[in-house]
Scaffold this motif. Structure first.
Motif, PDB file in Angstrom:
ATOM      1  N   LEU A  50       0.859  -1.171   0.000  1.00 37.41           N
ATOM      2  CA  LEU A  50       0.000   0.000   0.000  1.00 37.41           C
ATOM      3  C   LEU A  50       0.894   1.218   0.000  1.00 37.41           C
ATOM      4  O   LEU A  50       1.879   1.273   0.747  1.00 37.41           O
ATOM      5  N   ASN A  51       0.578   2.177  -0.845  1.00 36.89           N
ATOM      6  CA  ASN A  51       1.209   3.479  -0.705  1.00 36.89           C
ATOM      7  C   ASN A  51       0.148   4.541  -0.926  1.00 36.89           C
ATOM      8  O   ASN A  51      -0.787   4.355  -1.697  1.00 36.89           O
ATOM      9  N   ILE A  52       0.296   5.607  -0.169  1.00 35.21           N
ATOM     10  CA  ILE A  52      -0.620   6.733  -0.280  1.00 35.21           C
ATOM     11  C   ILE A  52       0.199   7.981  -0.585  1.00 35.21           C
ATOM     12  O   ILE A  52       1.380   8.056  -0.241  1.00 35.21           O
ATOM     13  N   ALA A  53      -0.431   8.911  -1.247  1.00 36.27           N
ATOM     14  CA  ALA A  53       0.253  10.150  -1.605  1.00 36.27           C
ATOM     15  C   ALA A  53      -0.723  11.308  -1.440  1.00 36.27           C
ATOM     16  O   ALA A  53      -1.907  11.194  -1.755  1.00 36.27           O
ATOM     17  N   ASN A  54      -0.212  12.420  -0.947  1.00 35.11           N
ATOM     18  CA  ASN A  54      -1.013  13.612  -0.702  1.00 35.11           C
ATOM     19  C   ASN A  54      -0.931  14.534  -1.917  1.00 35.11           C
ATOM     20  O   ASN A  54       0.060  15.231  -2.114  1.00 35.11           O
ATOM     21  N   ALA A  55      -1.967  14.511  -2.733  1.00 29.57           N
ATOM     22  CA  ALA A  55      -1.994  15.320  -3.957  1.00 29.57           C
ATOM     23  C   ALA A  55      -1.972  16.807  -3.628  1.00 29.57           C
ATOM     24  O   ALA A  55      -2.597  17.250  -2.666  1.00 29.57           O
ATOM     25  N   LYS A  56      -1.253  17.566  -4.437  1.00 26.27           N
ATOM     26  CA  LYS A  56      -1.172  19.021  -4.248  1.00 26.27           C
ATOM     27  C   LYS A  56      -2.490  19.715  -4.573  1.00 26.27           C
ATOM     28  O   LYS A  56      -2.721  20.841  -4.132  1.00 26.27           O
ATOM     29  N   ALA A  57      -3.336  19.035  -5.339  1.00 30.35           N
ATOM     30  CA  ALA A  57      -4.594  19.639  -5.792  1.00 30.35           C
ATOM     31  C   ALA A  57      -5.573  18.515  -6.124  1.00 30.35           C
ATOM     32  O   ALA A  57      -5.171  17.351  -6.204  1.00 30.35           O
ATOM     33  N   PRO A  58      -6.847  18.846  -6.348  1.00 29.49           N
ATOM     34  CA  PRO A  58      -7.798  17.811  -6.763  1.00 29.49           C
ATOM     35  C   PRO A  58      -7.315  17.088  -8.018  1.00 29.49           C
ATOM     36  O   PRO A  58      -6.640  17.673  -8.876  1.00 29.49           O
ATOM     37  N   ILE A  59      -7.660  15.824  -8.133  1.00 27.31           N
ATOM     38  CA  ILE A  59      -7.168  14.973  -9.215  1.00 27.31           C
ATOM     39  C   ILE A  59      -7.511  15.518 -10.597  1.00 27.31           C
ATOM     40  O   ILE A  59      -6.769  15.312 -11.554  1.00 27.31           O
ATOM     41  N   ASP A  60      -8.615  16.265 -10.709  1.00 26.63           N
ATOM     42  CA  ASP A  60      -9.022  16.798 -12.010  1.00 26.63           C
ATOM     43  C   ASP A  60      -8.493  18.210 -12.274  1.00 26.63           C
ATOM     44  O   ASP A  60      -8.890  18.862 -13.237  1.00 26.63           O
ATOM     45  N   SER A  61      -7.560  18.668 -11.452  1.00 25.95           N
ATOM     46  CA  SER A  61      -7.009  20.012 -11.613  1.00 25.95           C
ATOM     47  C   SER A  61      -5.857  20.023 -12.613  1.00 25.95           C
ATOM     48  O   SER A  61      -5.233  18.995 -12.877  1.00 25.95           O
ATOM     49  N   PRO A  62      -5.534  21.196 -13.155  1.00 24.19           N
ATOM     50  CA  PRO A  62      -4.368  21.313 -14.044  1.00 24.19           C
ATOM     51  C   PRO A  62      -3.063  20.894 -13.359  1.00 24.19           C
ATOM     52  O   PRO A  62      -2.179  20.344 -14.012  1.00 24.19           O
ATOM     53  N   THR A  63      -2.947  21.121 -12.068  1.00 27.87           N
ATOM     54  CA  THR A  63      -1.739  20.731 -11.329  1.00 27.87           C
ATOM     55  C   THR A  63      -1.468  19.240 -11.446  1.00 27.87           C
ATOM     56  O   THR A  63      -0.319  18.815 -11.552  1.00 27.87           O
ATOM     57  N   ASP A  68      -9.431  11.927   3.705  1.00 29.21           N
ATOM     58  CA  ASP A  68      -8.944  13.091   2.968  1.00 29.21           C
ATOM     59  C   ASP A  68      -9.024  12.773   1.481  1.00 29.21           C
ATOM     60  O   ASP A  68      -8.331  11.878   0.995  1.00 29.21           O
ATOM     61  N   PRO A  69      -9.857  13.483   0.725  1.00 25.63           N
ATOM     62  CA  PRO A  69     -10.009  13.179  -0.696  1.00 25.63           C
ATOM     63  C   PRO A  69      -8.742  13.429  -1.511  1.00 25.63           C
ATOM     64  O   PRO A  69      -8.649  12.988  -2.650  1.00 25.63           O
ATOM     65  N   GLN A  70      -7.764  14.117  -0.951  1.00 25.68           N
ATOM     66  CA  GLN A  70      -6.522  14.383  -1.679  1.00 25.68           C
ATOM     67  C   GLN A  70      -5.475  13.292  -1.446  1.00 25.68           C
ATOM     68  O   GLN A  70      -4.412  13.337  -2.052  1.00 25.68           O
ATOM     69  N   LEU A  71      -5.772  12.327  -0.583  1.00 27.02           N
ATOM     70  CA  LEU A  71      -4.853  11.202  -0.403  1.00 27.02           C
ATOM     71  C   LEU A  71      -5.175  10.140  -1.448  1.00 27.02           C
ATOM     72  O   LEU A  71      -6.262   9.575  -1.451  1.00 27.02           O
ATOM     73  N   LEU A  72      -4.246   9.908  -2.339  1.00 29.04           N
ATOM     74  CA  LEU A  72      -4.425   8.912  -3.388  1.00 29.04           C
ATOM     75  C   LEU A  72      -3.883   7.579  -2.902  1.00 29.04           C
ATOM     76  O   LEU A  72      -2.844   7.519  -2.244  1.00 29.04           O
ATOM     77  N   VAL A  73      -4.569   6.518  -3.246  1.00 29.54           N
ATOM     78  CA  VAL A  73      -4.281   5.184  -2.731  1.00 29.54           C
ATOM     79  C   VAL A  73      -3.856   4.253  -3.850  1.00 29.54           C
ATOM     80  O   VAL A  73      -4.499   4.194  -4.894  1.00 29.54           O
ATOM     81  N   ASN A  74      -2.783   3.504  -3.600  1.00 28.28           N
ATOM     82  CA  ASN A  74      -2.347   2.441  -4.501  1.00 28.28           C
ATOM     83  C   ASN A  74      -2.160   1.195  -3.654  1.00 28.28           C
ATOM     84  O   ASN A  74      -1.379   1.206  -2.705  1.00 28.28           O
TER      85      ASN A  74
END
Length: 150
Positions: free
Chosen positions: A9-22, A62-68
């Motif tokens: 498992l790895n999680i990552a804290n996205a700098k912005a919403p997944i659908d953002s230009p960032t 947190d919706p900005q934490l992406l999960v793998n």
């Protein structure tokens, strides 16, 4: 033949919403990287949330934490995919898309062949690693434990 596979498992804290230009550069590579994993030697399974982007799901509050979350035949097959394929490009570029995590964000552990870990189980493994450090039941790629002997 091995009686165990390796879950990660790895999680990552996205700098912005997944659908953002960032996040566009990261999102643009998801299909490529998922396809690479799906066809990699030793790949067994990866979690998909059912949404268009299986990474973008609120699992840890947190919706900005992406999960793998995935399962691999061996430590070697997982390490090869992570560090010896184009996947490493995403690691090198991660600062463009992800903020540094304040605590450990990756955990690996041995699972019996055929066991598919749940996100809840994976979260518990990460919490265990964070609270007590690497053990034979929850560890890191940098501090691995050998497969159980049964």
């Amino acid at each position: 033949m091995s009686q165990y596979h390796l879950a990660q498992l790895n999680i990552a804290n996205a700098k912005a919403p997944i659908d953002s230009p960032t996040m566009a550069g990261f999102v643009a590579r998801l299909d490529e990287i998922h396809g690479l994993a799906d066809n990699a030697d030793g790949f067994i399974w990866r979690w998909e949330s059912g949404s268009e982007d299986s990474s973008a799901v609120e699992v840890f509050g947190d919706p900005q934490l992406l999960v793998n979350l995935s399962v691999w035949a061996s430590m070697e097959s997982l390490k090869h995919f992570v560090y010896k394929t184009v996947h490493v490009e995403l690691i090198r570029e991660r600062e463009a898309w992800f903020d540094k995590m304040p605590a450990m964000s990756q955990v690996v552990w041995w699972v019996p062949v055929g066991h598919i870990p749940s996100v809840a189980e994976s979260k518990k493994k990460l919490e265990q690693l964070r609270s007590v450090g690497p053990t034979e039941t929850a560890f890191t790629l940098a501090q691995p434990y050998s497969m159980p002997v049964n």
